[in-house]
Design a protein around this motif. Structure first.
Motif, PDB file in Angstrom:
ATOM      1  N   ALA A 169       0.824  -1.217   0.000  1.00  0.00           N
ATOM      2  CA  ALA A 169       0.000   0.000   0.000  1.00  0.00           C
ATOM      3  C   ALA A 169       0.855   1.263   0.000  1.00  0.00           C
ATOM      4  O   ALA A 169       0.414   2.322  -0.469  1.00  0.00           O
ATOM      5  CB  ALA A 169      -0.932  -0.001   1.212  1.00  0.00           C
ATOM      6  N   HIS A 170       2.081   1.164   0.493  1.00  0.00           N
ATOM      7  CA  HIS A 170       2.980   2.325   0.530  1.00  0.00           C
ATOM      8  C   HIS A 170       3.593   2.614  -0.842  1.00  0.00           C
ATOM      9  O   HIS A 170       4.260   3.631  -1.015  1.00  0.00           O
ATOM     10  CB  HIS A 170       4.104   2.081   1.544  1.00  0.00           C
ATOM     11  N   TYR A 171       3.374   1.706  -1.805  1.00  0.00           N
ATOM     12  CA  TYR A 171       4.006   1.849  -3.114  1.00  0.00           C
ATOM     13  C   TYR A 171       3.005   2.138  -4.232  1.00  0.00           C
ATOM     14  O   TYR A 171       3.357   2.073  -5.407  1.00  0.00           O
ATOM     15  CB  TYR A 171       4.786   0.573  -3.464  1.00  0.00           C
ATOM     16  N   VAL A 172       1.767   2.435  -3.873  1.00  0.00           N
ATOM     17  CA  VAL A 172       0.775   2.757  -4.902  1.00  0.00           C
ATOM     18  C   VAL A 172       1.218   4.021  -5.630  1.00  0.00           C
ATOM     19  O   VAL A 172       1.478   5.048  -4.996  1.00  0.00           O
ATOM     20  CB  VAL A 172      -0.621   2.955  -4.289  1.00  0.00           C
ATOM     21  N   PRO A 173       1.327   3.985  -6.969  1.00  0.00           N
ATOM     22  CA  PRO A 173       1.797   5.162  -7.716  1.00  0.00           C
ATOM     23  C   PRO A 173       0.906   6.370  -7.475  1.00  0.00           C
ATOM     24  O   PRO A 173      -0.307   6.243  -7.254  1.00  0.00           O
ATOM     25  CB  PRO A 173       1.721   4.705  -9.178  1.00  0.00           C
ATOM     26  N   SER A 174       1.501   7.537  -7.543  1.00  0.00           N
ATOM     27  CA  SER A 174       0.759   8.770  -7.267  1.00  0.00           C
ATOM     28  C   SER A 174      -0.417   8.963  -8.215  1.00  0.00           C
ATOM     29  O   SER A 174      -1.464   9.488  -7.823  1.00  0.00           O
ATOM     30  CB  SER A 174       1.704   9.972  -7.362  1.00  0.00           C
ATOM     31  N   TYR A 175      -0.263   8.495  -9.480  1.00  0.00           N
ATOM     32  CA  TYR A 175      -1.349   8.696 -10.444  1.00  0.00           C
ATOM     33  C   TYR A 175      -2.561   7.812 -10.146  1.00  0.00           C
ATOM     34  O   TYR A 175      -3.633   7.984 -10.738  1.00  0.00           O
ATOM     35  CB  TYR A 175      -0.858   8.462 -11.877  1.00  0.00           C
ATOM     36  N   LEU A 176      -2.407   6.835  -9.209  1.00  0.00           N
ATOM     37  CA  LEU A 176      -3.537   5.994  -8.827  1.00  0.00           C
ATOM     38  C   LEU A 176      -4.122   6.373  -7.470  1.00  0.00           C
ATOM     39  O   LEU A 176      -5.195   5.906  -7.108  1.00  0.00           O
ATOM     40  CB  LEU A 176      -3.112   4.517  -8.781  1.00  0.00           C
ATOM     41  N   GLN A 177      -3.407   7.199  -6.718  1.00  0.00           N
ATOM     42  CA  GLN A 177      -3.816   7.467  -5.348  1.00  0.00           C
ATOM     43  C   GLN A 177      -5.230   8.044  -5.256  1.00  0.00           C
ATOM     44  O   GLN A 177      -6.014   7.646  -4.399  1.00  0.00           O
ATOM     45  CB  GLN A 177      -2.813   8.426  -4.679  1.00  0.00           C
ATOM     46  N   LYS A 178      -5.554   8.969  -6.131  1.00  0.00           N
ATOM     47  CA  LYS A 178      -6.881   9.586  -6.023  1.00  0.00           C
ATOM     48  C   LYS A 178      -7.993   8.645  -6.478  1.00  0.00           C
ATOM     49  O   LYS A 178      -9.164   8.882  -6.187  1.00  0.00           O
ATOM     50  CB  LYS A 178      -6.927  10.893  -6.818  1.00  0.00           C
ATOM     51  N   ASN A 179      -7.629   7.583  -7.199  1.00  0.00           N
ATOM     52  CA  ASN A 179      -8.625   6.604  -7.651  1.00  0.00           C
ATOM     53  C   ASN A 179      -8.780   5.443  -6.672  1.00  0.00           C
ATOM     54  O   ASN A 179      -9.692   4.627  -6.821  1.00  0.00           O
ATOM     55  CB  ASN A 179      -8.228   6.025  -9.008  1.00  0.00           C
ATOM     56  N   ARG A 180      -7.905   5.355  -5.697  1.00  0.00           N
ATOM     57  CA  ARG A 180      -7.801   4.165  -4.870  1.00  0.00           C
ATOM     58  C   ARG A 180      -8.653   4.279  -3.612  1.00  0.00           C
ATOM     59  O   ARG A 180      -8.647   5.295  -2.944  1.00  0.00           O
ATOM     60  CB  ARG A 180      -6.339   3.959  -4.491  1.00  0.00           C
ATOM     61  N   LEU A 181      -9.377   3.206  -3.313  1.00  0.00           N
ATOM     62  CA  LEU A 181     -10.141   3.056  -2.088  1.00  0.00           C
ATOM     63  C   LEU A 181      -9.827   1.687  -1.492  1.00  0.00           C
ATOM     64  O   LEU A 181      -9.344   0.807  -2.195  1.00  0.00           O
ATOM     65  CB  LEU A 181     -11.641   3.191  -2.377  1.00  0.00           C
ATOM     66  N   PRO A 182     -10.085   1.468  -0.208  1.00  0.00           N
ATOM     67  CA  PRO A 182     -10.631   2.406   0.769  1.00  0.00           C
ATOM     68  C   PRO A 182      -9.581   3.403   1.240  1.00  0.00           C
ATOM     69  O   PRO A 182      -8.418   3.328   0.835  1.00  0.00           O
ATOM     70  CB  PRO A 182     -11.067   1.485   1.917  1.00  0.00           C
ATOM     71  N   SER A 183     -10.003   4.275   2.141  1.00  0.00           N
ATOM     72  CA  SER A 183      -9.083   5.275   2.671  1.00  0.00           C
ATOM     73  C   SER A 183      -8.036   4.615   3.559  1.00  0.00           C
ATOM     74  O   SER A 183      -8.194   3.478   4.019  1.00  0.00           O
ATOM     75  CB  SER A 183      -9.858   6.309   3.501  1.00  0.00           C
ATOM     76  N   TRP A 184      -6.979   5.365   3.804  1.00  0.00           N
ATOM     77  CA  TRP A 184      -5.912   4.861   4.677  1.00  0.00           C
ATOM     78  C   TRP A 184      -6.468   4.514   6.060  1.00  0.00           C
ATOM     79  O   TRP A 184      -6.125   3.480   6.637  1.00  0.00           O
ATOM     80  CB  TRP A 184      -4.825   5.927   4.782  1.00  0.00           C
TER      81      TRP A 184
END
Length: 498
Positions: A169-184
């Motif tokens: 989870a710490h390596y999710v690319p920045s371009y996917l962060q806003k698309n990724r769920l659930p929240s931290w």
């Protein structure tokens, strides 16, 4: 088409060309990986203990490095955990992935600066391979959910500790962060049932297009969504088009998933573990997953039927055959050497090399010499589901060696049905026939009246969830063993029945 979708298609074409380059030269690719691994680890404690400086060929390696499981490699791993450098791989690992061991208690698998990119690249490339083949890029603009473990990390002796899915989870690319769920914050919830409830609330009104996780736990999420919304998952998430899974065979769940979703969606199978990311499905219509040969992992294979012999032959890719059940042995740039992963695989293609996971070398039934493996019981269940039109939540199989009626012993299938079927005897007959067709040893034992045909024990709803919860293994990456050579799991399930 959005800019992100357009860029994804271009990148997918690039990755496809790169994959073709190494997959068309598999032996040379693996030879290079082998030499690089030996060279880089030659001055480690393990490398010196096993005379890596003298290893030039695979034959040399076999002489110097025995096959080990976690317990046998543990004296070295304990030194790594204690913070010692240059033990299995140069320097210290950057992470230790904590996993549940059946005999070892907690297991700590090293993840190094060299090995960590392989996990991320494989997960990315699996999606890009799908885009390259299908041309489908619409999902990249929607929300994506990855059901995973707690991303929280602890530090010990200069090394961070956590679950693999949490580390990733710490390596999710920045371009996917806003698309990724659930929240931290939601991902950090430890209680799985509370976590699923929170995920449902966070996602129910979102444009979910990709959902990923182990099927049994995704099923729980889907059922909660339907309970809360009153809608099929496919109606709630109209653009949901891709399910990504790993860890277990999806086929026994497929009919149930399609009922929960209300339609079919494409799927991608992955073969990840804390020890490495080994394969992913690269073709929708081809059976098996592309074995990743250029990612810092050297593979050996031992025929499962010979595995417990003294000094069984250790094969490389040059010698494997289609359809044979092999124990997969790995040596990696995380410092695992001649390591028995515990998984058994079969090759479905040799050009390129594709595999299916057929089971676990410790998860089998051979109480009477039948050598039944996970792939066989899953295939039998799938055929029975197709023939009789029922759906299941989960199942496991155990031998009954001492029946209460003093009759012949048998295999007992403990099944949690979605709705208990009326034609249980017909289902039993289909399962037994399928097992006889797949496994000649089982056929001989039935015909020779050493075994009687299998029986089904129906379980109440939530039996498997209650079992996993009682063992502290509800959710995350935990899986119910598909079959056992004893009745420990069966007896625990019986205790949960009314």
């Amino acid at each position: 088409m959005s800019i992100k979708a357009f860029a994804a298609r271009i990148f997918a074409n690039h990755i496809a060309k790169r994959n073709k380059k190494w997959s068309s030269r598999p032996i040379e690719t693996q030879e290079k990986v082998f030499k690089d691994l030996i060279s880089q680890a030659s001055l480690t404690v393990f490398g010196k203990d096993h005379q890596f400086g003298q290893i030039k060929t695979h034959k040399d390696f076999v002489k110097q490095v025995p096959i080990r499981d976690y317990e046998e490699l543990r004296p070295y791993i304990d030194r790594v955990v204690a913070g010692e450098e240059d033990v299995l791989w140069p320097g210290k690992p950057i992470y230790l992935a904590k996993t549940s061991g059946t005999t070892s208690g907690a297991k700590y698998i090293p993840l190094t600066k060299a090995s960590m990119p392989g996990h991320m690249k494989a997960a990315r490339d699996a999606i890009l391979a799908y885009i390259h083949e299908t041309g489908n890029t619409a999902f990249v603009d929607g929300k994506m959910i990855f059901l995973q473990g707690n991303p929280g990390l602890k530090e010990q002796n200069g090394i961070k500790l956590g679950r693999l899915s949490g580390i990733v989870a710490h390596y999710v690319p920045s371009y996917l962060q806003k698309n990724r769920l659930p929240s931290w914050e939601t991902n950090c919830i430890e209680d799985w049932e509370k976590k699923v409830d929170a995920i449902v609330e966070e996602t129910r009104n979102e444009n979910m297009t990709v959902i990923s996780g182990i099927p049994s736990w995704v099923q729980m999420y889907f059922e909660k969504l339907i309970q809360v919304s009153g809608q099929k998952v496919g109606d709630l998430f109209k653009n949901f088009s891709l399910f990504i899974y790993g860890g277990v065979n999806y086929e026994p769940y497929r009919a149930k998933f399609e009922a929960l979703i209300g339609r079919k969606v494409d799927s991608i199978e992955l073969f990840p573990a804390s020890e490495g990311f080994f394969a992913y499905q690269d073709k929708q219509e081809e059976k098996g997953m592309l074995l990743l040969l250029d990612s810092g992992i050297f593979y050996e294979f031992v025929e499962a039927e010979k595995f417990f012999d003294n000094n069984p032959p250790r094969l490389t890719l040059e010698d494997v055959q289609l359809g044979v059940n092999y124990v997969m042995i790995i040596s990696t740039n995380a410092g695992l050497w001649g390591y028995n992963l515990g998984d058994t695989i079969q090759f479905t293609s040799l050009e390129p090399f594709r595999v299916i996971v057929s089971g676990r070398i410790k998860h089998f039934i051979s109480a009477f010499g039948e050598h039944v493996i996970g792939k066989e019981v899953e295939e039998a269940m799938q055929q029975a589901i197709s023939a009789h039109g029922f759906s299941i939540t989960e199942f496991t199989v155990a031998p009954q060696t001492d029946p209460a009626d003093l009759g012949l012993p048998y295999h007992e299938w403990l099944v949690e049905f979605e709705t208990e079927p009326a034609n249980l005897e017909a289902i039993e007959a289909t399962l037994d026939q399928q097992m006889q067709e797949q496994n000649s040893y089982y056929f001989d034992l039935i015909k020779g009246k050493i075994l009687r045909p299998l029986t089904i024990k129906t379980l109440k709803k939530d039996s498997f969830n209650l079992l996993m919860k009682s063992e502290g293994k509800l959710g995350g990456q935990n899986k119910v063993p598909r079959l056992s050579n004893d009745r420990k799991i069966a007896e625990k399930l019986y205790q949960l029945q009314p």
